[in-house]
Design a protein around this motif. Sequence first.
Motif, PDB file in Angstrom:
ATOM      1  N   MET A   1      47.522 -31.517  47.252  1.00 24.43           N
ATOM      2  CA  MET A   1      47.118 -31.007  45.846  1.00 24.43           C
ATOM      3  C   MET A   1      48.415 -31.094  45.210  1.00 24.43           C
ATOM      4  O   MET A   1      49.166 -29.946  44.927  1.00 24.43           O
ATOM      5  N   GLY A   2      47.701 -31.687  43.628  1.00 26.56           N
ATOM      6  CA  GLY A   2      49.055 -31.436  42.537  1.00 26.56           C
ATOM      7  C   GLY A   2      47.964 -31.338  41.214  1.00 26.56           C
ATOM      8  O   GLY A   2      46.697 -31.413  40.980  1.00 26.56           O
ATOM      9  N   GLY A   3      49.029 -31.323  39.699  1.00 27.80           N
ATOM     10  CA  GLY A   3      48.231 -31.426  38.403  1.00 27.80           C
ATOM     11  C   GLY A   3      49.060 -30.065  38.116  1.00 27.80           C
ATOM     12  O   GLY A   3      48.599 -29.104  39.056  1.00 27.80           O
ATOM     13  N   ASN A   4      49.397 -30.062  36.784  1.00 25.60           N
ATOM     14  CA  ASN A   4      49.358 -28.959  36.054  1.00 25.60           C
ATOM     15  C   ASN A   4      48.457 -28.621  35.272  1.00 25.60           C
ATOM     16  O   ASN A   4      49.025 -26.798  34.781  1.00 25.60           O
ATOM     17  N   GLN A   5      47.787 -29.269  35.093  1.00 25.55           N
ATOM     18  CA  GLN A   5      47.026 -28.477  33.734  1.00 25.55           C
ATOM     19  C   GLN A   5      45.523 -27.854  34.406  1.00 25.55           C
ATOM     20  O   GLN A   5      44.940 -28.121  35.131  1.00 25.55           O
ATOM     21  N   VAL A   6      45.418 -26.583  33.795  1.00 22.95           N
ATOM     22  CA  VAL A   6      44.538 -25.260  35.047  1.00 22.95           C
ATOM     23  C   VAL A   6      43.370 -25.284  34.465  1.00 22.95           C
ATOM     24  O   VAL A   6      42.981 -25.628  33.701  1.00 22.95           O
ATOM     25  N   GLU A   7      42.532 -25.922  34.711  1.00 27.93           N
ATOM     26  CA  GLU A   7      40.711 -25.846  34.454  1.00 27.93           C
ATOM     27  C   GLU A   7      39.671 -24.825  36.308  1.00 27.93           C
ATOM     28  O   GLU A   7      40.551 -24.397  36.587  1.00 27.93           O
ATOM     29  N   ARG A   8      38.878 -25.072  35.721  1.00 30.10           N
ATOM     30  CA  ARG A   8      38.203 -24.725  37.059  1.00 30.10           C
ATOM     31  C   ARG A   8      37.737 -25.647  37.705  1.00 30.10           C
ATOM     32  O   ARG A   8      37.098 -26.930  37.674  1.00 30.10           O
ATOM     33  N   TYR A   9      38.559 -26.114  39.460  1.00 27.56           N
ATOM     34  CA  TYR A   9      37.814 -26.584  40.039  1.00 27.56           C
ATOM     35  C   TYR A   9      36.998 -26.030  40.864  1.00 27.56           C
ATOM     36  O   TYR A   9      36.516 -25.110  40.666  1.00 27.56           O
ATOM     37  N   PHE A  10      36.195 -26.824  42.094  1.00 27.91           N
ATOM     38  CA  PHE A  10      35.378 -26.596  42.172  1.00 27.91           C
ATOM     39  C   PHE A  10      35.547 -27.360  43.724  1.00 27.91           C
ATOM     40  O   PHE A  10      35.737 -28.460  43.754  1.00 27.91           O
ATOM     41  N   LEU A  19      37.215 -31.261  48.070  1.00 28.11           N
ATOM     42  CA  LEU A  19      37.927 -30.683  46.346  1.00 28.11           C
ATOM     43  C   LEU A  19      37.427 -31.329  45.253  1.00 28.11           C
ATOM     44  O   LEU A  19      37.891 -32.859  45.643  1.00 28.11           O
ATOM     45  N   GLN A  20      36.990 -31.181  44.211  1.00 27.68           N
ATOM     46  CA  GLN A  20      36.541 -31.588  43.293  1.00 27.68           C
ATOM     47  C   GLN A  20      37.677 -31.520  41.556  1.00 27.68           C
ATOM     48  O   GLN A  20      37.515 -30.365  40.940  1.00 27.68           O
ATOM     49  N   GLU A  21      38.436 -32.635  40.925  1.00 31.79           N
ATOM     50  CA  GLU A  21      39.148 -31.993  40.551  1.00 31.79           C
ATOM     51  C   GLU A  21      39.125 -33.132  39.550  1.00 31.79           C
ATOM     52  O   GLU A  21      39.741 -34.345  39.741  1.00 31.79           O
ATOM     53  N   ASN A  22      39.053 -33.283  37.886  1.00 31.59           N
ATOM     54  CA  ASN A  22      38.976 -33.588  37.032  1.00 31.59           C
ATOM     55  C   ASN A  22      38.018 -34.893  37.202  1.00 31.59           C
ATOM     56  O   ASN A  22      38.267 -37.048  37.270  1.00 31.59           O
ATOM     57  N   GLY A  23      37.161 -34.772  38.215  1.00 32.25           N
ATOM     58  CA  GLY A  23      35.809 -36.183  38.026  1.00 32.25           C
ATOM     59  C   GLY A  23      36.073 -36.325  39.307  1.00 32.25           C
ATOM     60  O   GLY A  23      35.366 -37.522  39.896  1.00 32.25           O
ATOM     61  N   GLN A  24      37.537 -36.343  39.755  1.00 32.62           N
ATOM     62  CA  GLN A  24      37.434 -37.096  41.360  1.00 32.62           C
ATOM     63  C   GLN A  24      37.200 -35.883  42.641  1.00 32.62           C
ATOM     64  O   GLN A  24      36.868 -34.612  42.761  1.00 32.62           O
ATOM     65  N   SER A  25      37.068 -36.504  43.901  1.00 31.39           N
ATOM     66  CA  SER A  25      35.937 -35.923  45.249  1.00 31.39           C
ATOM     67  C   SER A  25      37.307 -36.337  46.454  1.00 31.39           C
ATOM     68  O   SER A  25      38.082 -37.868  45.810  1.00 31.39           O
ATOM     69  N   ARG A  26      37.923 -35.164  46.880  1.00 31.26           N
ATOM     70  CA  ARG A  26      38.375 -35.920  47.922  1.00 31.26           C
ATOM     71  C   ARG A  26      38.828 -34.516  49.230  1.00 31.26           C
ATOM     72  O   ARG A  26      38.866 -33.234  48.546  1.00 31.26           O
ATOM     73  N   ALA A  27      38.323 -35.180  50.297  1.00 31.30           N
ATOM     74  CA  ALA A  27      38.157 -33.899  51.546  1.00 31.30           C
ATOM     75  C   ALA A  27      39.130 -33.396  51.231  1.00 31.30           C
ATOM     76  O   ALA A  27      40.326 -33.283  51.786  1.00 31.30           O
ATOM     77  N   LEU A  28      39.012 -31.928  51.526  1.00 26.61           N
ATOM     78  CA  LEU A  28      39.769 -31.068  52.300  1.00 26.61           C
ATOM     79  C   LEU A  28      40.979 -30.840  53.248  1.00 26.61           C
ATOM     80  O   LEU A  28      42.164 -30.736  53.124  1.00 26.61           O
TER      81      LEU A  28
END
Length: 388
Positions: A1-10, A19-28
Amino acid sequence: MGGNQVERYFIKLWGVPTLQENGQSRALSEILGKQLTELLCYFLIHRGELVSHERLIELFWPESVNPQNALKFAIHRLRKCTQAYAETKDQEWIVTGSRGYLFSLQAPVDSDLHQLDILKPEALAEKPEWIETRVRGELMAGYSSLWILPLREFWKEKVITLAQDTAALLEQNGKSEAVLRITQWALALDPYSDDLNYRYLSELVKAKEYNRALKHFDQIYERFYHEFGVEFEGRSKSLIYFLSSERESTHTIQELIEEMNAQEDGTAFFCEQPVFRKLYQARMRESRRLDINSYLLVLDVQGVSAELANQATDVLIQIVKNQLRSCDIFTRTAACQLAVMLMLSAEQDVHKVVKRLSQRLNHKYPTTQVRIYYHAQKIEQPSSTSAV
């Protein structure tokens, strides 16, 4: 899991945990592995609740030689993986409490279960397709730990209840097509729900789509019989029988006599409560006049969830009908309760009957999920209080 920008993750828990992040989905599981995914999902489902060390060890490390160390190491790894999603300490996902841990309410992450939990029928009635895109498959698909099973049943029941309440609201507003759509969608989650099938069929009958209603019931009936080896019963079947009888031509008296004299099917007789009460009173009079031993048996079905108990009761109805004799009569007295009149020679035979029914039911639902409890009493004059 990576990235520095704080936002509402889903995090999507319905279906494969994702996990859905920045319009991308990845199995946990690709990020955390299977055990840490389960641990994170458990915390998220119980968000804001303190989960004790003992409870976590009981669920995740029951056979570990050093469970305390295993727990601490797992929490350390989980925190390390989620650090990139918390800009400040207040935004950390996993928080240490008194003798336990919890998923923080301040963590910048949302989930589909939280959205479903606060969703009201009024909002869903405005946009019924919303739930269709979010609830597919089963909760935490691909995971089978014991703690997941009752939660899966709980959330399935919650979603189906929401769909039923929304359908009732749409029906009040005269939106027949929307009722059919959301009910048909809910039937994909629970195809053998008598309540859902009854509402769906009733709406088809109201729209005079008789052939569609008959075709739907035939499909459900055949699938149920193929899976369980017994017939599908309930209000939906009564509705279809009524619809079929309305469409049939009248009979001559000779035709009716021939039909009544046809060979008996040998199955127990299911009836509604008022009919059962009348037949019970008749059986009580017969027992004294003809010296017949009959027993009233009450079967209570209990499960790890109300929805599971209800489903098991539907299956039990089919088992009772097919396992007992044509002289035995039964009815459904509550959502998870049946009453049965048995013609038996001795009290010990009642216990044998219950054992046989329980064994058949537990082929479908193991005793860890569903159990039958029962009470029995000999049918005789009201002054007697003898019980089995």
